[in-house]
Scaffold this motif. Structure first.
Motif, PDB file in Angstrom:
ATOM      1  N   HIS A  49       0.818  -1.205   0.000  1.00 47.73           N
ATOM      2  CA  HIS A  49       0.000   0.000   0.000  1.00 47.73           C
ATOM      3  C   HIS A  49       0.861   1.269   0.000  1.00 47.73           C
ATOM      4  N   PRO A  50       1.710   1.412  -1.008  1.00 45.15           N
ATOM      5  CA  PRO A  50       2.699   2.501  -0.975  1.00 45.15           C
ATOM      6  C   PRO A  50       2.096   3.873  -1.235  1.00 45.15           C
ATOM      7  N   SER A  51       2.725   4.880  -0.620  1.00 46.64           N
ATOM      8  CA  SER A  51       2.422   6.267  -0.956  1.00 46.64           C
ATOM      9  C   SER A  51       3.201   6.628  -2.227  1.00 46.64           C
ATOM     10  N   ALA A  97      10.241   1.285  -6.897  1.00 44.76           N
ATOM     11  CA  ALA A  97      10.815   1.247  -8.244  1.00 44.76           C
ATOM     12  C   ALA A  97      12.336   1.173  -8.192  1.00 44.76           C
ATOM     13  N   LEU A  98      12.935   1.920  -7.244  1.00 46.81           N
ATOM     14  CA  LEU A  98      14.392   1.891  -7.115  1.00 46.81           C
ATOM     15  C   LEU A  98      14.899   0.541  -6.605  1.00 46.81           C
TER      16      LEU A  98
END
Length: 332
Positions: A150-152, A160-161
């Motif tokens: 549940h990322p901000s 992504a990194l």
């Protein structure tokens, strides 16, 4: 100079930004460094003073296998068992899954102990300091670099990194596991042989058959544990009675499985390639390998009085494990 000191010395030459980068590297090194296992405090752990008869049995099995014994025994709710090292001094911890221990005969329990101690006698590289530490460390890195749930917006950028580093770590981990898989499979067959020499061929084969019904045991155990939890034991006496009932039902089910059902499971396992896990050879091949040649007698013979005393020593732990099952589940 230590590695941390060298890193700080190098980064200080880059100015303030270099110090920040150096500190980030230090934090990452601390988080991802190989960890020394410690005794878990979330499950019953027994020492020699707590269970002298159980430790005496493990000592006898270890001598028969040709390795040193364990320093502690942890009891949990898994349908499994294993031996691992802990602490800086590399002491050994035997983990006994109470559900598996309960459904085995005394001879099969000796076979189980022999099998779990055997890798330390036959030179299994997966238990070595270098390979074992590498696998555990890479697994930790892979878990640490996993995507945040549940990322901000910022966490999506972090996810992504992490993609490329995580893929690189996963690739190295998969490569290491595959490079050691053949040696690991061979070590499992040798462990089965040592288990048979310790407890007899019949006991080792019986252990293989029990492993074929672990899935059904798990379903029954979850159902009964949840039902017992709804009862809400209010005293230690009630908790002990519920635990006795739970383990009794599990043992009675295992004892009620007729031979033709085991044969059906063996045939189905041969078709599906049943394995205890990815590190073990197919169970039907392990069983067939044990039956090749003349059967061997037991080097460690079960003793009725010792079995009773061991049951007494494990009584408190088996009650505690039963009480925790609805919350903790069956473990690994």
């Amino acid at each position: 100079m230590s590695r941390a000191g060298q890193l700080l010395q190098v980064s200080s030459g880059w100015g303030g930004a270099g110090m920040v980068v150096g500190l980030v590297f230090l934090v990452l090194a601390w988080v991802l460094a190989p960890r020394v296992r410690h005794l878990a405090d979330d499950r019953p752990v027994l020492f020699r003073a707590d269970a002298p008869e159980l430790f005496a049995l493990v000592d006898e099995v270890a001598r028969a296998v040709g390795t040193r014994s364990v320093h502690a025994i942890a009891v949990d709710g898994s349908i499994n068992a294993g031996v691992m090292t802990y602490g800086v001094r590399g002491r050994r911890l035997l983990v006994l899954g109470m559900p598996l221990w309960e459904v085995l005969t005394p001879g099969e329990r000796i076979a189980l102990l022999g099998h779990e101690l055997a890798p330390y006698a036959n030179g299994d590289t997966r238990n070595g300091l270098a390979v074992g530490t590498a696998v555990r460390t890479l697994s930790l890195w892979h878990h640490t670099l996993g995507p945040l749930p549940h990322p901000s917006v910022i966490e999506m950028v972090v996810n992504a990194l992490y993609v490329v580093p995580r893929l690189l770590v996963r690739g190295v981990l998969v490569l290491l596991v595959r490079l050691t898989s053949r040696a690991g499979m061979r070590a499992e067959y040798l462990a089965d042989r040592l288990a048979a020499r310790t407890a007899s061929t019949q006991a080792a084969v019986g252990l293989m058959d029990r492993l074929l019904i672990t899935e059904a045991l798990g379903v029954l155990l979850r159902s009964e544990a949840n039902r017992a939890a709804l009862g809400g034991a209010t005293s230690s006496r009630e908790a002990t009675a519920q635990a006795d009932e739970l383990w009794g039902l599990l043992t009675a089910y295992a004892a009620s499985v007729p031979e033709h059902k085991y044969e059906r499971q063996r045939r189905a396992g041969a078709r599906r390639g049943h394995q205890v896990d990815a590190t073990h050879p197919p169970t039907h091949l392990r069983r067939a390998c044990l039956l090749v040649g003349e059967p061997v007698a037991a080097a460690v013979v079960p003793q009725a009085r010792r079995t009773e005393r061991i049951a007494t020593e494990l009584a408190a732990a088996r009650t505690e494990v039963a009480r925790r099952l609805p919350r903790d589940g069956l473990g690994d």
